[in-house]
Design an enzyme around this catalytic site. Sequence first.
Site, PDB file in Angstrom:
ATOM      1  N   ASP A  66      11.854 -16.385  -0.135  1.00 37.20           N
ATOM      2  CA  ASP A  66      10.524 -16.431  -0.538  1.00 37.20           C
ATOM      3  C   ASP A  66       9.135 -17.173   0.173  1.00 37.20           C
ATOM      4  O   ASP A  66       9.408 -18.397   0.081  1.00 37.20           O
ATOM      5  CB  ASP A  66      10.836 -17.046  -2.080  1.00 37.20           C
ATOM      6  CG  ASP A  66       9.173 -17.151  -2.924  1.00 37.20           C
ATOM      7  OD1 ASP A  66       8.387 -16.833  -2.525  1.00 37.20           O
ATOM      8  OD2 ASP A  66       9.407 -17.570  -4.097  1.00 37.20           O
ATOM      9  N   VAL A  67       8.420 -16.401   0.717  1.00 39.23           N
ATOM     10  CA  VAL A  67       7.529 -17.290   1.539  1.00 39.23           C
ATOM     11  C   VAL A  67       6.303 -18.132   0.827  1.00 39.23           C
ATOM     12  O   VAL A  67       5.724 -18.827   1.473  1.00 39.23           O
ATOM     13  CB  VAL A  67       6.670 -16.292   2.499  1.00 39.23           C
ATOM     14  CG1 VAL A  67       7.888 -15.343   3.192  1.00 39.23           C
ATOM     15  CG2 VAL A  67       6.044 -15.154   1.697  1.00 39.23           C
ATOM     16  N   ASN A  93       3.005 -11.154   6.695  1.00 43.13           N
ATOM     17  CA  ASN A  93       2.354 -10.110   6.066  1.00 43.13           C
ATOM     18  C   ASN A  93       2.839  -9.793   4.760  1.00 43.13           C
ATOM     19  O   ASN A  93       2.129  -9.254   4.018  1.00 43.13           O
ATOM     20  CB  ASN A  93       3.207  -8.923   6.789  1.00 43.13           C
ATOM     21  CG  ASN A  93       3.173  -7.382   6.128  1.00 43.13           C
ATOM     22  OD1 ASN A  93       2.294  -6.787   6.428  1.00 43.13           O
ATOM     23  ND2 ASN A  93       4.295  -7.022   5.759  1.00 43.13           N
ATOM     24  N   TYR A 166      -6.497 -10.526  -5.979  1.00 43.02           N
ATOM     25  CA  TYR A 166      -6.011 -10.044  -4.508  1.00 43.02           C
ATOM     26  C   TYR A 166      -7.310 -10.160  -3.425  1.00 43.02           C
ATOM     27  O   TYR A 166      -6.973 -10.689  -2.398  1.00 43.02           O
ATOM     28  CB  TYR A 166      -5.694  -8.690  -4.757  1.00 43.02           C
ATOM     29  CG  TYR A 166      -5.241  -7.980  -3.676  1.00 43.02           C
ATOM     30  CD1 TYR A 166      -3.849  -7.942  -3.057  1.00 43.02           C
ATOM     31  CD2 TYR A 166      -6.142  -7.196  -2.629  1.00 43.02           C
ATOM     32  CE1 TYR A 166      -3.314  -7.247  -2.010  1.00 43.02           C
ATOM     33  CE2 TYR A 166      -5.676  -6.585  -1.399  1.00 43.02           C
ATOM     34  CZ  TYR A 166      -4.241  -6.547  -1.218  1.00 43.02           C
ATOM     35  OH  TYR A 166      -3.720  -5.967  -0.057  1.00 43.02           O
ATOM     36  N   LYS A 170      -7.211 -12.414   0.043  1.00 47.09           N
ATOM     37  CA  LYS A 170      -7.610 -11.981   1.443  1.00 47.09           C
ATOM     38  C   LYS A 170      -8.864 -12.602   1.964  1.00 47.09           C
ATOM     39  O   LYS A 170      -8.753 -12.685   3.168  1.00 47.09           O
ATOM     40  CB  LYS A 170      -7.656 -10.503   1.201  1.00 47.09           C
ATOM     41  CG  LYS A 170      -6.547  -9.899   0.692  1.00 47.09           C
ATOM     42  CD  LYS A 170      -5.328 -10.019   1.840  1.00 47.09           C
ATOM     43  CE  LYS A 170      -4.131  -9.142   1.280  1.00 47.09           C
ATOM     44  NZ  LYS A 170      -2.877  -9.229   2.153  1.00 47.09           N
TER      45      LYS A 170
HETATM   46  C1  BGC Z   1      -4.656  -2.644  -1.236  1.00 46.06           C
HETATM   47  C2  BGC Z   1      -4.355  -1.398  -1.337  1.00 46.06           C
HETATM   48  C3  BGC Z   1      -5.754  -0.492  -1.352  1.00 46.06           C
HETATM   49  C4  BGC Z   1      -6.296  -0.733   0.017  1.00 46.06           C
HETATM   50  C5  BGC Z   1      -7.809  -0.126  -0.046  1.00 46.06           C
HETATM   51  C6  BGC Z   1      -5.274  -2.569   0.297  1.00 46.06           C
HETATM   52  O1  BGC Z   1      -5.368  -3.907   0.869  1.00 46.06           O
HETATM   53  O2  BGC Z   1      -3.409  -3.375  -0.952  1.00 46.06           O
HETATM   54  O3  BGC Z   1      -3.644  -1.192  -2.472  1.00 46.06           O
HETATM   55  O4  BGC Z   1      -5.533   0.931  -1.290  1.00 46.06           O
HETATM   56  O5  BGC Z   1      -6.463  -2.007   0.287  1.00 46.06           O
HETATM   57  O6  BGC Z   1      -8.388  -0.148  -1.101  1.00 46.06           O
END
Ligand code: BGC
Length: 268
Positions: A66-67, A93, A166, A170
Amino acid sequence: MQKLQLEKARAIITGASSGIGQGIAKAFAEAGAAVIVNYRSDEEAADRIVGAIRENGGKAEAIQADVSTPEGCATLFDASDQHFGGLDILVSNAGIQRDAAFTELSIEDWRKVIDVNLTGQFLCAQEAVRRFRKQGHDPDRSPALGKIIFTSSVHQAIPWAGHANYATAKGGVKQLMESMAQELACEKIRVNAIAPGAIKTPINRDAWEDEDTRKALLQLIPYGRVGETEDVANAALWLASDASDYMVGTTLFVDGGMLLYPSFREGG
Ligand code: BGC
């Protein structure tokens, strides 16, 4: 055409039991690298990938970890030491999605995504740098002391409604990568990222499997097709090879043009 080589290289790929990670593991092994195929829960899938690599004459080991914990990351580096005698490349990744409208996003799902997609990348990268230093530089292997490649996303730049956890993670990966690159380039550690767009993997199956949603998705991709894991693996391979020796702190977008504001082609 001369193929990119990773002869004698040893690589860890986190989150390699499916999707982009498995594509990178296979491409690296084909280029001659020995690879640690990290998985968190799907042992069977990781074993299948390792089996396929070995059948092809490559070297690979499936390692559970588990990273999002320091101990988990350490396991991977210990395994690379034990099986391959060290490490040259980390591809950080592993990533997940837990999507929800903003006011519905639970603290658990916020934390989980930040833990895996950002803290996990930090922890593995930190351990990689420590190990590179300890190992020392062998210029016969590579002009670099070590290489780190983060898997980011177009969403390090494109805001994403319904995916605040998310996109935040990122965006963090971008700053983590660039700060590390700035700090570590003088030690000949190359830190870069790949930022995939919509790639056909299990994480976004809902977006490409059904015809109507696929049509809507293609509106966002000027190049007119959903990406394949090989598209990303080829970019990762180049960044990991010495052919990209002067690349430091760069994000390579592998997205069929998704970042180009496609809706502006006719508007604005
Ligand atoms: C996500 C995908 C998405 C893509 C473009 C990726 O980083 O994990 O679910 O389709 O970005 O939106």
